[in-house]
Design a protein around this motif. Structure first.
Motif, PDB file in Angstrom:
ATOM      1  N   VAL A   1       0.869  -1.176   0.000  1.00 17.21           N
ATOM      2  CA  VAL A   1       0.000   0.000   0.000  1.00 17.21           C
ATOM      3  C   VAL A   1       0.907   1.228   0.000  1.00 17.21           C
ATOM      4  O   VAL A   1       1.804   1.333   0.829  1.00 17.21           O
ATOM      5  CB  VAL A   1      -0.906   0.003   1.258  1.00 17.21           C
ATOM      6  CG1 VAL A   1      -1.689   1.304   1.362  1.00 17.21           C
ATOM      7  CG2 VAL A   1      -1.856  -1.189   1.226  1.00 17.21           C
ATOM      8  N   VAL A   2       0.694   2.130  -0.961  1.00 15.77           N
ATOM      9  CA  VAL A   2       1.565   3.308  -1.044  1.00 15.77           C
ATOM     10  C   VAL A   2       0.886   4.560  -0.493  1.00 15.77           C
ATOM     11  O   VAL A   2       1.514   5.610  -0.377  1.00 15.77           O
ATOM     12  CB  VAL A   2       2.050   3.558  -2.495  1.00 15.77           C
ATOM     13  CG1 VAL A   2       3.046   2.490  -2.896  1.00 15.77           C
ATOM     14  CG2 VAL A   2       0.881   3.619  -3.476  1.00 15.77           C
ATOM     15  N   GLY A   3      -0.391   4.436  -0.172  1.00 12.38           N
ATOM     16  CA  GLY A   3      -1.083   5.594   0.377  1.00 12.38           C
ATOM     17  C   GLY A   3      -2.575   5.358   0.408  1.00 12.38           C
ATOM     18  O   GLY A   3      -3.036   4.213   0.323  1.00 12.38           O
ATOM     19  N   ALA A   4      -3.320   6.466   0.540  1.00 12.23           N
ATOM     20  CA  ALA A   4      -4.770   6.358   0.586  1.00 12.23           C
ATOM     21  C   ALA A   4      -5.382   7.620   0.001  1.00 12.23           C
ATOM     22  O   ALA A   4      -4.798   8.698   0.084  1.00 12.23           O
ATOM     23  CB  ALA A   4      -5.243   6.191   2.030  1.00 12.23           C
ATOM     24  N   GLU A   5      -6.567   7.460  -0.582  1.00 14.34           N
ATOM     25  CA  GLU A   5      -7.344   8.642  -0.956  1.00 14.34           C
ATOM     26  C   GLU A   5      -8.319   8.933   0.181  1.00 14.34           C
ATOM     27  O   GLU A   5      -9.041   8.040   0.645  1.00 14.34           O
ATOM     28  CB  GLU A   5      -8.118   8.423  -2.256  1.00 14.34           C
ATOM     29  CG  GLU A   5      -8.978   9.652  -2.598  1.00 14.34           C
ATOM     30  CD  GLU A   5      -9.645   9.607  -3.972  1.00 14.34           C
ATOM     31  OE1 GLU A   5      -9.556   8.582  -4.662  1.00 14.34           O
ATOM     32  OE2 GLU A   5     -10.261  10.639  -4.330  1.00 14.34           O
ATOM     33  N   ALA A   6      -8.313  10.163   0.639  1.00 10.95           N
ATOM     34  CA  ALA A   6      -9.227  10.597   1.701  1.00 10.95           C
ATOM     35  C   ALA A   6     -10.571  10.944   1.076  1.00 10.95           C
ATOM     36  O   ALA A   6     -10.639  11.757   0.152  1.00 10.95           O
ATOM     37  CB  ALA A   6      -8.641  11.816   2.416  1.00 10.95           C
ATOM     38  N   LEU A   7     -11.622  10.298   1.563  1.00 14.25           N
ATOM     39  CA  LEU A   7     -12.963  10.520   0.994  1.00 14.25           C
ATOM     40  C   LEU A   7     -13.918  10.957   2.097  1.00 14.25           C
ATOM     41  O   LEU A   7     -14.038  10.318   3.142  1.00 14.25           O
ATOM     42  CB  LEU A   7     -13.446   9.226   0.324  1.00 14.25           C
ATOM     43  CG  LEU A   7     -12.613   8.808  -0.898  1.00 14.25           C
ATOM     44  CD1 LEU A   7     -12.812   7.340  -1.237  1.00 14.25           C
ATOM     45  CD2 LEU A   7     -12.949   9.700  -2.106  1.00 14.25           C
ATOM     46  N   LEU A   8     -14.599  12.059   1.835  1.00 23.98           N
ATOM     47  CA  LEU A   8     -15.455  12.684   2.837  1.00 23.98           C
ATOM     48  C   LEU A   8     -16.789  11.946   2.972  1.00 23.98           C
ATOM     49  O   LEU A   8     -17.363  11.522   1.975  1.00 23.98           O
ATOM     50  CB  LEU A   8     -15.694  14.142   2.413  1.00 23.98           C
ATOM     51  CG  LEU A   8     -16.423  15.067   3.372  1.00 23.98           C
ATOM     52  CD1 LEU A   8     -15.707  15.164   4.712  1.00 23.98           C
ATOM     53  CD2 LEU A   8     -16.544  16.457   2.744  1.00 23.98           C
TER      54      LEU A   8
END
Ligand code: C2E
Ligand code: MG
Ligand code: MG
Ligand code: MG
Length: 292
Positions: A55-62
């Motif tokens: 896992v290289v990161g994440a998308e933040a979703l509201l």
């Protein structure tokens, strides 16, 4: 007496559009409270690098949990946020929440991750945007390299000259820029040529059933080659099954996001996911071979 249109038809609101208008009205009324009343949360969807198998990161979703209407999709309420002029407030809240979460991941021992935050078009008009980004990163003791901003093509284009200056400034800080939903809406290669993007996200439209559709394959291959030619990273959004991943991997894509790997997760669940590489299914040669 009901009003009449020029053609003589009665101007009566359709029930569906009336409901929609009422709902929009309620959302407008309640948005300002949402930000103060602990109704907003962020979820984090893993971004997976299949080459590195991590896992290289994440998308933040509201997410908005409305007190009476339940969960309302950001696709529904973000346009209203923009229309009623709350983009800067919401944007600041989202950026702070994402950076605070990144700080927690660090403290949980997860390093080398990036968090991607969606920016809405209106935020680009904020003359203090760059300063706010710098201050938020500093507040959480984070270097700019941990942050990625996602913009859609329509967002980028209101004022090309201003946008270019702003993007260069943000990019010079060390923050990366991703062009979201590429290929949908008002695509233009001019944006890719002129603006300092680091990543291109292929819209789910072309990803869905890509293994069964030669037109989607042709488009994905062209987009992956285009990104490579421009020196950009490329990520496929919305992969839901193994066959899509295999096909896109064959076409040269290594970065993925989608339900196949994980739905958007709470910050805590994300830590568990990102810390355990066995949760990422391996791309085995047998499955690749089956495609030939
Ligand atoms: P987006 O930036 O393109 O985000 C990806 C959307 O696709 C998310 O929907 C995500 O949950 C969904 N998705 C991911 N993988 C899959 C999959 O495998 N299948 C399917 N069917 N969907 C998948 P979500 O969270 O409902 O967000 C919708 C849009 O709302 C986002 O699209 C983004 O444009 C906007 N948005 C979300 N959060 C924010 C925010 O904090 N600020 C702003 N300005 N916009 C936001
Ligand atoms: Mg996005
Ligand atoms: Mg997207
Ligand atoms: Mg999308």
């Amino acid at each position: 007496r009901p009003q009449q249109a020029p053609d003589g038809s009665l101007l009566l609101a359709q029930p569906a559009s009336l409901d929609l208008a009422r709902e929009t009205f309620v959302i407008e009324q309640d948005l300002a409270q949402a930000i103060h009343g602990e109704q907003l949360t962020m979820l984090f969807q893993p971004l997976v690098d299949l080459d590195k198998h991590c896992v290289v990161g994440a998308e933040a979703l509201l997410r908005w949990q409305h007190p009476t209407m339940g969960d309302i999709s950001p696709a529904r309420f973000i346009p209203i946020v923009e229309a009623i002029g709350l983009s800067d407030q919401f944007g600041a809240w989202v950026l702070n929440a994402a950076c605070r979460e990144m700080r927690r991941w660090r403290e949980a021992g997860l390093h080398g991750l990036r968090v991607a935050v969606n920016l809405s078009a209106c935020q680009l008009a904020d003359p203090k945007l760059q300063e706010k980004i710098e201050r938020t990163l500093a507040r959480h003791h984070l270097e700019p390299q941990v942050l990625e901003l996602e913009l859609t093509e329509t967002a980028a284009m209101a004022d090309a000259g201003r946008t270019l200056r702003l993007f260069r400034e943000i990019h010079d800080l060390g923050v990366s820029l991703a062009l979201d939903d590429f290929g949908s809406g008002h695509s233009s290669l001019i944006y890719l040529k002129n603006l300092p993007f680091d990543k291109l996200k292929i819209d789910r439209e072309f990803v869905t059933a890509v293994h069964e559709r030669s037109d989607s394959q042709a488009i994905c291959k062209a987009l992956i080659d285009l990104a490579r030619g421009l020196g950009l990273r490329v990520l496929a959004e919305g992969v839901e099954c193994r066959a899509e991943v295999d096909m896109l991997a064959r076409l040269g894509c290594t970065l993925f996001q989608g339900y196949y790997f994980s739905r958007p997760l709470t910050g805590q669940a994300f830590v568990a996911f990102a810390g355990d590489p066995t949760r990422i299914p391996a791309l085995g040669p047998p499955v690749l071979a089956q495609l030939d």
